[in-house]
Design a protein around this motif. Structure first.
Motif: not given
Length: 200
Positions: A58, A73, A75, A94, A96
């Motif tokens: 994302d 992010r 995940r 999750d 960064s």
């Protein structure tokens, strides 16, 4: 983060991003949302992302003067083994991601070390090194199934959760071990046993 490998990038690979549609104008952005299969060896010895499992990206690609800044992010799921009790670990992650990928003709070639920023190949970006760093660097080297896992009894190897609260093992001074063995011999074998003497 190590720079992207200099081998030719294949835009069909799931972690290779084509930025052709992202204008090379500082401030221009483009969203990148995709689910890709996890590459091999994404993790540590005791915990890792299962190869081929879904990893969700994302991200936002942002044009800057020197290249493309990728942020957002990552995940997915993790499997592994508890470092205390050896129970299976199955949890999600999750994390960064924030990396600059420099244009091939940018001044970063002269102003930064070659492993300081990622390098683009034309309009292509290889996200695998950045994703790998983002995930692996957040993983514990000694993962736990839960923060208060008591582990295994070092004497009998049974999980402390399955043992009574007063569980313990008698500790014998090794200097007395031989005497204890003698005391555990059958009474019939002892010369002090009157029954044994009568039988003789």
């Amino acid at each position: 983060m190590p720079k992207s490998p200099q081998s030719h990038l294949d835009p069909r690979q799931p972690l290779v991003v084509d930025t052709t549609k992202l204008p090379r104008q500082p401030g221009a952005t483009r969203a990148l949302n995709r689910v890709i299969p996890a590459p091999a060896n994404l993790g540590l010895e005791l915990i890792s992302v299962p190869e081929g499992s879904d990893v969700e990206l994302d991200l936002v690609l942002t044009s800057v003067s020197e290249g493309v800044y990728v942020s957002g992010r990552v995940r997915g799921s993790l499997t592994g083994e508890c470092g205390r009790c050896l129970n299976e670990i199955d949890q999600s992650f999750d994390v960064s991601l924030a990396e600059l990928f420099a244009y091939e003709d940018s001044t970063t070639e002269e102003t930064t070390d070659e492993d300081e920023v990622g390098r683009m190949q034309g309009d292509l970006i290889d996200l695998e090194p950045a994703v790998r760093d983002a995930v692996v660097l957040t993983l514990p080297t000694n993962p736990l199934c839960r923060p208060d896992c008591p582990g295994l009894c070092p004497e009998c190897g049974v999980h402390f959760d399955d043992l009574p609260a007063d569980h313990s093992h008698e500790e014998i001074d090794p200097r007395w071990a031989a005497l204890r063995k003698m005391a555990e011999l059958p009474r019939a074998a002892s010369p002090q046993n009157p029954q044994h003497q009568n039988e003789e």
